[in-house]
Design a protein around this motif. Structure first.
Motif: not given
Length: 262
Positions: A2-4, A22-23, A25-28, A63, A72, A76
């Motif tokens: 998990n990338s949280c 973008s991948q 920094m996307t929480p999945k 983060q 920020r 993207n």
């Protein structure tokens, strides 16, 4: 995985594996096609981060609370990680940063304009942003430093490499005078045309205003001005009584009303 919550090493592994910002920094969950490559780069990422820390590099990820807000805001285009040497307070939201840019192969008049702009805006209390290149960048940094100002050099290589090497004394002077060297590239990565263009977007993103001293129509500085318009920055360009190939980029931006002449 998990990338949280990602460590610096995690993000570096993802970059080595070829994942887009973008991948990252996307929480999945990490896409399966990158998982094997990620595992292969763990040792390399840990080694690079260790070397950077020994060198005095401060690494910030998207983060972190003190990651620049202005980065920020570009969505993207935001880098997931940046590497810095120097005073991080220059990245604070309250700091007013002005980019002074231009061509490497500038005319004597263009070099003087870049120096004068760096000097003038530094005396007014602004932080001068440029790219540590030869030509206008070098002049802008020097103008700022001669005014006892502070400047940020955004580079396209890892921070263990000075590009171009001729500007090593200038880089040292920037740091000795309370400045900052910043890159999105980790140790060991060399500058190339693609990374130089990517570097240009960071100059625009970090600055409230981008000022073009001089460039031809085909120039990396024109990329920076394009990014500045994309990010809704104030775009200024030096006007000249006469135009030539050296400053044709300035003339084009003025004629198309893409930047305000000064």
């Amino acid at each position: 995985m998990n990338s949280c919550i990602l460590s610096k090493e995690d993000i570096l592994c993802m970059q080595y594996a070829g994942m887009k910002a973008s991948q990252i920094m996307t929480p999945k969950l990490m896409p399966e096609e990158y998982a094997e490559a990620f595992e292969a780069y763990i040792d390399k990422a840990e080694s690079v981060m260790s070397m950077q820390e020994e060198y005095g590099v401060i690494t910030l990820t998207f983060q972190d609370d003190n990651f620049p807000h202005s980065l920020r805001k570009i969505g993207n285009d935001c880098p997931p990680i940046i590497h810095c040497i120097g005073d991080l307070s220059l990245l604070a939201p309250t700091a007013n940063r002005i980019a002074v840019i231009g061509a490497r192969a500038a005319s004597p008049i263009g070099l003087r304009k870049a120096y004068e702009l760096g000097n003038k805006y530094a005396k007014e209390g602004n932080i001068i942003v440029s790219g540590l290149a030869l030509g206008c960048d070098k002049s802008a940094h020097e103008g700022c430093l001669d005014a006892d100002g502070r400047t940020i050099a955004i580079v396209a290589s890892g921070l263990n490499i000075t590009h171009p090497i001729e500007n090593a004394p200038l880089q040292q002077r920037i740091l000795e005078n309370g400045g900052l060297i910043l890159s999105e590239q980790p140790f060991g990565v060399k500058a190339n045309p693609t990374r130089l263009v990517a570097r240009n977007r960071l100059q625009a993103a970090l600055s409230s205003t981008v000022i073009l001293a001089e460039c031809p129509q085909q120039s990396g500085s024109m990329h920076t001005m394009r990014f500045a318009r994309k990010y809704h920055k104030r775009c200024l360009v030096v006007s000249y009584p006469e135009y030539s190939d050296k400053n044709a980029g300035n003339e084009l931006l003025i004629n198309l009303n893409l930047a305000r002449s000064i």
